[in-house]
Write a protein that holds these residues in place. Sequence first.
Motif, PDB file in Angstrom:
ATOM      1  N   ARG A  35       0.817  -1.217   0.000  1.00 16.58           N
ATOM      2  CA  ARG A  35       0.000   0.000   0.000  1.00 16.58           C
ATOM      3  C   ARG A  35       0.850   1.266   0.000  1.00 16.58           C
ATOM      4  NH1 ARG A  35      -5.474  -1.248   1.972  1.00 16.58           N
ATOM      5  NH2 ARG A  35      -5.434  -3.334   2.813  1.00 16.58           N
ATOM      6  N   GLU A  36       1.949   1.227   0.744  1.00 17.26           N
ATOM      7  CA  GLU A  36       2.801   2.408   0.889  1.00 17.26           C
ATOM      8  C   GLU A  36       3.951   2.372  -0.114  1.00 17.26           C
ATOM      9  OE1 GLU A  36       2.140   4.982   2.875  1.00 17.26           O
ATOM     10  OE2 GLU A  36       0.331   3.938   3.558  1.00 17.26           O
ATOM     11  N   LEU A  37       4.159   3.469  -0.785  1.00 18.95           N
ATOM     12  CA  LEU A  37       5.234   3.586  -1.764  1.00 18.95           C
ATOM     13  C   LEU A  37       6.594   3.366  -1.104  1.00 18.95           C
ATOM     14  CD1 LEU A  37       5.895   4.196  -4.706  1.00 18.95           C
ATOM     15  CD2 LEU A  37       5.863   6.615  -4.164  1.00 18.95           C
ATOM     16  N   ALA A  57      11.784 -10.386   7.767  1.00 18.30           N
ATOM     17  CA  ALA A  57      10.858 -10.278   8.904  1.00 18.30           C
ATOM     18  C   ALA A  57       9.931  -9.075   8.740  1.00 18.30           C
ATOM     19  CB  ALA A  57      11.640 -10.171  10.209  1.00 18.30           C
ATOM     20  N   TYR A  58      10.482  -7.976   8.247  1.00 18.24           N
ATOM     21  CA  TYR A  58       9.694  -6.761   8.046  1.00 18.24           C
ATOM     22  C   TYR A  58       8.535  -7.028   7.080  1.00 18.24           C
ATOM     23  CZ  TYR A  58       8.580  -1.981   6.602  1.00 18.24           C
ATOM     24  OH  TYR A  58       7.927  -0.805   6.310  1.00 18.24           O
ATOM     25  N   PHE A  59       8.836  -7.659   5.954  1.00 21.87           N
ATOM     26  CA  PHE A  59       7.793  -7.889   4.953  1.00 21.87           C
ATOM     27  C   PHE A  59       6.850  -9.019   5.335  1.00 21.87           C
ATOM     28  CE2 PHE A  59      10.667  -5.313   2.337  1.00 21.87           C
ATOM     29  CZ  PHE A  59       9.750  -4.338   1.973  1.00 21.87           C
ATOM     30  N   ARG A  60       7.297  -9.987   6.130  1.00 17.66           N
ATOM     31  CA  ARG A  60       6.360 -10.989   6.654  1.00 17.66           C
ATOM     32  C   ARG A  60       5.309 -10.306   7.514  1.00 17.66           C
ATOM     33  NH1 ARG A  60      10.797 -14.424   7.094  1.00 17.66           N
ATOM     34  NH2 ARG A  60      11.162 -13.853   9.264  1.00 17.66           N
ATOM     35  N   GLY A  61       5.729  -9.352   8.324  1.00 19.91           N
ATOM     36  CA  GLY A  61       4.793  -8.588   9.151  1.00 19.91           C
ATOM     37  C   GLY A  61       3.836  -7.768   8.305  1.00 19.91           C
ATOM     38  N   LYS A  62       4.344  -7.160   7.251  1.00 17.46           N
ATOM     39  CA  LYS A  62       3.499  -6.363   6.347  1.00 17.46           C
ATOM     40  C   LYS A  62       2.483  -7.248   5.623  1.00 17.46           C
ATOM     41  CE  LYS A  62       5.100  -2.164   6.782  1.00 17.46           C
ATOM     42  NZ  LYS A  62       4.255  -1.017   7.103  1.00 17.46           N
ATOM     43  N   LEU A  63       2.901  -8.444   5.214  1.00 24.61           N
ATOM     44  CA  LEU A  63       1.983  -9.376   4.550  1.00 24.61           C
ATOM     45  C   LEU A  63       0.889  -9.837   5.502  1.00 24.61           C
ATOM     46  CD1 LEU A  63       4.497 -11.473   2.450  1.00 24.61           C
ATOM     47  CD2 LEU A  63       2.592 -10.156   1.531  1.00 24.61           C
ATOM     48  N   SER A  64       1.255 -10.164   6.730  1.00 25.06           N
ATOM     49  CA  SER A  64       0.255 -10.662   7.688  1.00 25.06           C
ATOM     50  C   SER A  64      -0.723  -9.566   8.109  1.00 25.06           C
ATOM     51  CB  SER A  64       0.925 -11.289   8.906  1.00 25.06           C
ATOM     52  OG  SER A  64       1.632 -10.313   9.639  1.00 25.06           O
ATOM     53  N   SER A  65      -0.281  -8.300   8.101  1.00 20.82           N
ATOM     54  CA  SER A  65      -1.171  -7.200   8.482  1.00 20.82           C
ATOM     55  C   SER A  65      -2.026  -6.702   7.314  1.00 20.82           C
ATOM     56  CB  SER A  65      -0.359  -6.037   9.051  1.00 20.82           C
ATOM     57  OG  SER A  65       0.397  -5.410   8.025  1.00 20.82           O
ATOM     58  N   GLY A  66      -1.734  -7.169   6.102  1.00 22.87           N
ATOM     59  CA  GLY A  66      -2.506  -6.724   4.939  1.00 22.87           C
ATOM     60  C   GLY A  66      -1.965  -5.460   4.300  1.00 22.87           C
ATOM     61  N   GLN A  67      -0.857  -4.936   4.816  1.00 20.06           N
ATOM     62  CA  GLN A  67      -0.257  -3.745   4.218  1.00 20.06           C
ATOM     63  C   GLN A  67       0.437  -4.068   2.901  1.00 20.06           C
ATOM     64  OE1 GLN A  67      -0.553  -0.485   5.280  1.00 20.06           O
ATOM     65  NE2 GLN A  67      -2.127  -1.521   6.473  1.00 20.06           N
ATOM     66  N   GLY A  93     -11.516  -6.497  -8.429  1.00 17.73           N
ATOM     67  CA  GLY A  93     -12.465  -6.627  -7.334  1.00 17.73           C
ATOM     68  C   GLY A  93     -12.020  -5.973  -6.042  1.00 17.73           C
ATOM     69  N   ALA A  94     -10.768  -5.529  -5.966  1.00 20.24           N
ATOM     70  CA  ALA A  94     -10.264  -4.893  -4.747  1.00 20.24           C
ATOM     71  C   ALA A  94     -10.499  -3.382  -4.798  1.00 20.24           C
ATOM     72  CB  ALA A  94      -8.779  -5.178  -4.570  1.00 20.24           C
ATOM     73  N   LEU A  95     -10.574  -2.774  -3.641  1.00 18.11           N
ATOM     74  CA  LEU A  95     -10.758  -1.331  -3.562  1.00 18.11           C
ATOM     75  C   LEU A  95      -9.439  -0.588  -3.423  1.00 18.11           C
ATOM     76  CD1 LEU A  95     -13.799  -1.213  -1.125  1.00 18.11           C
ATOM     77  CD2 LEU A  95     -13.814  -1.046  -3.622  1.00 18.11           C
ATOM     78  N   ASP A  96      -8.442  -1.272  -2.858  1.00 17.85           N
ATOM     79  CA  ASP A  96      -7.177  -0.613  -2.565  1.00 17.85           C
ATOM     80  C   ASP A  96      -6.149  -0.817  -3.667  1.00 17.85           C
ATOM     81  OD1 ASP A  96      -8.064   0.324  -0.070  1.00 17.85           O
ATOM     82  OD2 ASP A  96      -7.620  -1.627   0.829  1.00 17.85           O
ATOM     83  N   CYS A  97      -5.273   0.157  -3.759  1.00 12.01           N
ATOM     84  CA  CYS A  97      -4.194   0.166  -4.736  1.00 12.01           C
ATOM     85  C   CYS A  97      -2.908  -0.253  -4.025  1.00 12.01           C
ATOM     86  CB  CYS A  97      -4.092   1.588  -5.273  1.00 12.01           C
ATOM     87  SG  CYS A  97      -2.859   1.856  -6.514  1.00 12.01           S
ATOM     88  N   PHE A  98      -2.095  -1.089  -4.674  1.00  7.40           N
ATOM     89  CA  PHE A  98      -0.842  -1.573  -4.108  1.00  7.40           C
ATOM     90  C   PHE A  98       0.293  -1.263  -5.073  1.00  7.40           C
ATOM     91  CE2 PHE A  98      -4.157  -4.124  -2.233  1.00  7.40           C
ATOM     92  CZ  PHE A  98      -3.784  -4.222  -0.895  1.00  7.40           C
TER      93      PHE A  98
END
Length: 124
Positions: A35-37, A57-67, A93-98
Amino acid sequence: MYARYAIVAITLFATLGPAREAQAAAARGAVLACRELADIKRAFHPASDKAAKDDAAYFRGKLSSGQCVQLMRDQKVDVDQRDGPLWCVRPSGALDCFWTHEKAIDLYPAPPPQPGEQPSKKKG
């Protein structure tokens, strides 16, 4: 008579609406999108960077939180924004941009095979 055509044209335009700005595309393979640039910039920084060891570890946390999400091969997306080589895509079908890297997105994916048709072999 022309008034009748104008009414039909206005009705069609109001029903169908203006053309969408987003462009249909597909992911070339499994790829990270956030979600964040700043997060996606971090994902694509040189591996020799000292902070790179903490990235898993940082990106595993981001994946699990949906970020962040993992786009799958041939997953349909719409390209909403572009910032140089980084593009913000919205899964169908998603509302958010990644945000992800432009090379991960195929702007002109091959159409799906017709029933009974064999899929074409990709060169590579």
